[in-house]
Design a protein around this motif. Structure first.
Motif, PDB file in Angstrom:
ATOM      1  N   SER A  96      -6.161  -5.875   7.673  1.00 20.48           N
ATOM      2  CA  SER A  96      -4.878  -6.428   8.086  1.00 20.48           C
ATOM      3  C   SER A  96      -4.646  -7.769   7.405  1.00 20.48           C
ATOM      4  O   SER A  96      -5.592  -8.477   7.087  1.00 20.48           O
ATOM      5  N   ASN A  97      -3.386  -8.113   7.207  1.00 16.18           N
ATOM      6  CA  ASN A  97      -3.065  -9.421   6.646  1.00 16.18           C
ATOM      7  C   ASN A  97      -3.309 -10.530   7.651  1.00 16.18           C
ATOM      8  O   ASN A  97      -3.464 -11.683   7.290  1.00 16.18           O
ATOM      9  N   TYR A 109       0.573  -6.275   8.553  1.00 17.77           N
ATOM     10  CA  TYR A 109       0.603  -5.105   7.686  1.00 17.77           C
ATOM     11  C   TYR A 109      -0.746  -4.889   7.012  1.00 17.77           C
ATOM     12  O   TYR A 109      -1.599  -5.763   7.023  1.00 17.77           O
ATOM     13  N   VAL A 111      -3.588  -4.294   4.138  1.00 10.00           N
ATOM     14  CA  VAL A 111      -3.921  -4.825   2.816  1.00 10.00           C
ATOM     15  C   VAL A 111      -5.231  -4.204   2.342  1.00 10.00           C
ATOM     16  O   VAL A 111      -6.034  -3.748   3.151  1.00 10.00           O
ATOM     17  N   GLU A 133      -2.327  -1.108  -5.375  1.00 13.01           N
ATOM     18  CA  GLU A 133      -2.321  -1.693  -4.034  1.00 13.01           C
ATOM     19  C   GLU A 133      -1.031  -1.354  -3.304  1.00 13.01           C
ATOM     20  O   GLU A 133      -1.047  -0.981  -2.129  1.00 13.01           O
ATOM     21  N   ASP A 134       0.091  -1.443  -4.005  1.00 11.24           N
ATOM     22  CA  ASP A 134       1.375  -1.091  -3.386  1.00 11.24           C
ATOM     23  C   ASP A 134       1.393   0.370  -2.943  1.00 11.24           C
ATOM     24  O   ASP A 134       1.885   0.694  -1.870  1.00 11.24           O
ATOM     25  N   THR A 137      -0.520   0.643   0.329  1.00 14.97           N
ATOM     26  CA  THR A 137      -0.140  -0.160   1.490  1.00 14.97           C
ATOM     27  C   THR A 137       1.358  -0.157   1.801  1.00 14.97           C
ATOM     28  O   THR A 137       1.781  -0.838   2.733  1.00 14.97           O
ATOM     29  N   GLU A 138       2.149   0.575   1.033  1.00 19.28           N
ATOM     30  CA  GLU A 138       3.592   0.625   1.261  1.00 19.28           C
ATOM     31  C   GLU A 138       4.085   2.062   1.255  1.00 19.28           C
ATOM     32  O   GLU A 138       3.452   2.940   0.682  1.00 19.28           O
ATOM     33  N   LYS A 139       5.216   2.252   1.900  1.00 18.33           N
ATOM     34  CA  LYS A 139       5.902   3.543   1.800  1.00 18.33           C
ATOM     35  C   LYS A 139       7.353   3.246   1.453  1.00 18.33           C
ATOM     36  O   LYS A 139       7.866   2.155   1.699  1.00 18.33           O
ATOM     37  N   LYS A 149      11.539  -0.310   0.775  1.00 16.39           N
ATOM     38  CA  LYS A 149      10.075  -0.417   0.862  1.00 16.39           C
ATOM     39  C   LYS A 149       9.707  -0.941   2.233  1.00 16.39           C
ATOM     40  O   LYS A 149      10.322  -1.867   2.738  1.00 16.39           O
ATOM     41  N   LYS A 151       6.093  -1.977   4.505  1.00 16.80           N
ATOM     42  CA  LYS A 151       4.654  -2.168   4.538  1.00 16.80           C
ATOM     43  C   LYS A 151       4.063  -1.249   5.612  1.00 16.80           C
ATOM     44  O   LYS A 151       4.646  -1.073   6.678  1.00 16.80           O
ATOM     45  N   THR A 153       1.257  -0.299   8.475  1.00 19.26           N
ATOM     46  CA  THR A 153       0.504  -1.084   9.436  1.00 19.26           C
ATOM     47  C   THR A 153      -0.960  -0.665   9.366  1.00 19.26           C
ATOM     48  O   THR A 153      -1.276   0.452   8.978  1.00 19.26           O
TER      49      THR A 153
END
Length: 154
Positions: A96-97, A109, A111, A133-134, A137-139, A149, A151, A153
Protein backbone atom coordinates in the motif's frame (compact mmCIF):
# COMPACT_ATOMS: atom_id res chain seq x y z
CA UNK A 1 13.36 -26.05 -16.00
CA UNK A 2 16.03 -26.78 -13.42
CA UNK A 3 17.85 -28.59 -16.23
CA UNK A 4 18.30 -25.28 -18.02
CA UNK A 5 20.26 -23.64 -15.22
CA UNK A 6 22.21 -26.67 -14.10
CA UNK A 7 23.44 -27.20 -17.65
CA UNK A 8 24.50 -23.54 -17.78
CA UNK A 9 22.07 -22.32 -20.43
CA UNK A 10 22.45 -18.57 -20.26
CA UNK A 11 19.78 -15.98 -20.85
CA UNK A 12 21.83 -12.81 -20.60
CA UNK A 13 18.79 -10.65 -20.01
CA UNK A 14 17.57 -12.74 -17.10
CA UNK A 15 19.13 -10.90 -14.16
CA UNK A 16 20.68 -7.47 -13.87
CA UNK A 17 22.98 -6.61 -11.01
CA UNK A 18 24.85 -3.40 -10.42
CA UNK A 19 24.70 -2.35 -14.06
CA UNK A 20 25.95 -5.72 -15.30
CA UNK A 21 24.26 -8.93 -16.27
CA UNK A 22 24.73 -12.44 -15.00
CA UNK A 23 23.19 -15.83 -15.46
CA UNK A 24 20.02 -16.49 -13.47
CA UNK A 25 19.96 -19.34 -10.98
CA UNK A 26 16.99 -21.27 -9.62
CA UNK A 27 17.45 -19.54 -6.26
CA UNK A 28 16.70 -16.19 -7.99
CA UNK A 29 13.05 -17.17 -8.40
CA UNK A 30 10.50 -17.58 -5.58
CA UNK A 31 8.56 -20.14 -7.64
CA UNK A 32 11.58 -22.47 -7.65
CA UNK A 33 12.72 -22.25 -4.04
CA UNK A 34 11.40 -23.39 -0.74
CA UNK A 35 12.07 -20.68 1.80
CA UNK A 36 10.60 -19.85 5.19
CA UNK A 37 10.11 -16.24 4.02
CA UNK A 38 7.51 -17.55 1.54
CA UNK A 39 5.51 -19.75 3.92
CA UNK A 40 7.68 -22.90 3.81
CA UNK A 41 8.47 -24.34 7.27
CA UNK A 42 12.00 -23.83 8.61
CA UNK A 43 14.39 -26.66 7.87
CA UNK A 44 12.89 -27.27 4.43
CA UNK A 45 14.56 -24.36 2.62
CA UNK A 46 16.37 -24.78 -0.66
CA UNK A 47 15.91 -25.64 -4.30
CA UNK A 48 14.36 -29.02 -5.00
CA UNK A 49 16.37 -31.58 -6.96
CA UNK A 50 15.11 -34.95 -8.14
CA UNK A 51 17.30 -37.71 -6.64
CA UNK A 52 18.87 -40.02 -9.20
CA UNK A 53 18.12 -37.68 -12.11
CA UNK A 54 20.75 -35.86 -14.14
CA UNK A 55 19.61 -32.37 -15.08
CA UNK A 56 22.30 -32.03 -17.75
CA UNK A 57 21.24 -35.28 -19.45
CA UNK A 58 17.58 -34.35 -19.17
CA UNK A 59 18.29 -30.92 -20.68
CA UNK A 60 19.93 -32.56 -23.70
CA UNK A 61 16.90 -34.86 -24.06
CA UNK A 62 14.57 -31.89 -23.71
CA UNK A 63 16.44 -29.97 -26.42
CA UNK A 64 16.22 -32.98 -28.76
CA UNK A 65 12.47 -33.27 -28.12
CA UNK A 66 11.99 -29.56 -28.79
CA UNK A 67 13.94 -29.93 -32.08
CA UNK A 68 11.22 -32.33 -33.27
CA UNK A 69 8.81 -29.38 -33.01
CA UNK A 70 11.27 -27.02 -34.71
CA UNK A 71 12.21 -25.18 -31.52
CA UNK A 72 15.93 -24.52 -31.90
CA UNK A 73 18.31 -21.55 -31.85
CA UNK A 74 16.54 -18.23 -31.33
CA UNK A 75 13.18 -19.92 -30.82
CA UNK A 76 14.64 -21.95 -27.95
CA UNK A 77 16.14 -18.81 -26.42
CA UNK A 78 12.77 -17.06 -26.75
CA UNK A 79 11.01 -19.98 -25.06
CA UNK A 80 13.44 -20.00 -22.13
CA UNK A 81 13.22 -16.20 -21.87
CA UNK A 82 9.40 -16.53 -21.69
CA UNK A 83 9.80 -19.03 -18.85
CA UNK A 84 12.12 -16.57 -17.08
CA UNK A 85 9.45 -13.85 -17.44
CA UNK A 86 6.84 -16.07 -15.78
CA UNK A 87 9.26 -16.94 -12.98
CA UNK A 88 10.25 -13.28 -12.52
CA UNK A 89 6.57 -12.31 -12.26
CA UNK A 90 6.46 -14.47 -9.14
CA UNK A 91 9.10 -12.25 -7.51
CA UNK A 92 6.94 -9.09 -7.71
CA UNK A 93 5.52 -7.97 -4.34
CA UNK A 94 2.72 -5.49 -3.70
CA UNK A 95 1.75 -3.24 -0.83
CA UNK A 96 0.00 0.00 0.00
CA UNK A 97 1.07 3.59 -0.52
CA UNK A 98 0.07 4.27 3.12
CA UNK A 99 2.86 3.74 5.62
CA UNK A 100 2.26 1.46 8.58
CA UNK A 101 2.46 4.41 10.99
CA UNK A 102 -0.05 6.49 9.06
CA UNK A 103 -3.78 6.09 9.37
CA UNK A 104 -5.40 4.51 6.29
CA UNK A 105 -6.57 7.19 3.93
CA UNK A 106 -9.37 7.24 1.42
CA UNK A 107 -6.63 7.73 -1.17
CA UNK A 108 -4.89 4.46 -0.32
CA UNK A 109 -3.80 2.48 -3.37
CA UNK A 110 -1.64 -0.49 -4.36
CA UNK A 111 2.05 -0.10 -5.20
CA UNK A 112 4.82 -2.44 -6.27
CA UNK A 113 7.13 -2.87 -3.27
CA UNK A 114 9.89 -4.85 -5.00
CA UNK A 115 11.55 -2.23 -7.20
CA UNK A 116 14.62 -4.35 -7.99
CA UNK A 117 12.48 -7.29 -9.08
CA UNK A 118 10.33 -4.95 -11.19
CA UNK A 119 13.48 -3.62 -12.91
CA UNK A 120 14.63 -7.17 -13.65
CA UNK A 121 11.24 -8.00 -15.17
CA UNK A 122 11.25 -4.76 -17.14
CA UNK A 123 14.67 -5.60 -18.58
CA UNK A 124 13.62 -9.14 -19.45
CA UNK A 125 10.44 -8.02 -21.19
CA UNK A 126 11.94 -4.98 -22.87
CA UNK A 127 9.29 -2.59 -21.55
CA UNK A 128 9.56 0.42 -19.27
CA UNK A 129 9.40 -0.04 -15.52
CA UNK A 130 6.71 2.62 -15.18
CA UNK A 131 4.53 0.95 -17.82
CA UNK A 132 4.79 -2.38 -15.99
CA UNK A 133 4.02 -0.82 -12.61
CA UNK A 134 1.00 0.98 -14.04
CA UNK A 135 -0.29 -2.24 -15.59
CA UNK A 136 -0.04 -3.97 -12.19
CA UNK A 137 -1.55 -1.18 -10.07
CA UNK A 138 -4.12 0.59 -12.28
CA UNK A 139 -7.20 -0.25 -14.26
CA UNK A 140 -8.81 1.69 -17.08
CA UNK A 141 -12.55 2.15 -17.38
CA UNK A 142 -13.98 3.43 -20.63
CA UNK A 143 -17.27 5.23 -20.07
CA UNK A 144 -19.05 6.74 -23.07
CA UNK A 145 -15.81 6.73 -25.00
CA UNK A 146 -13.79 8.43 -22.26
CA UNK A 147 -10.96 6.42 -20.68
CA UNK A 148 -10.51 6.88 -16.95
CA UNK A 149 -7.52 5.52 -14.99
CA UNK A 150 -8.20 4.26 -11.51
CA UNK A 151 -5.66 3.09 -8.95
CA UNK A 152 -6.23 -0.43 -7.60
CA UNK A 153 -6.61 -0.86 -3.86
CA UNK A 154 -4.28 -3.12 -1.90
Amino acid sequence: LMQVWKEGFKINESVEEGGGRRMAWPSDFRYLIRDSRYGIPDGQDGVDAVPGMSDSKNWISTQKALQVFGIVGEELITLVRALCVVLQLGNISFGSNATESAMPQSGEYAVVTSDIELKKLSSLMGVSTSMLEDSFTEKIHVVRGVAMKMKLTP
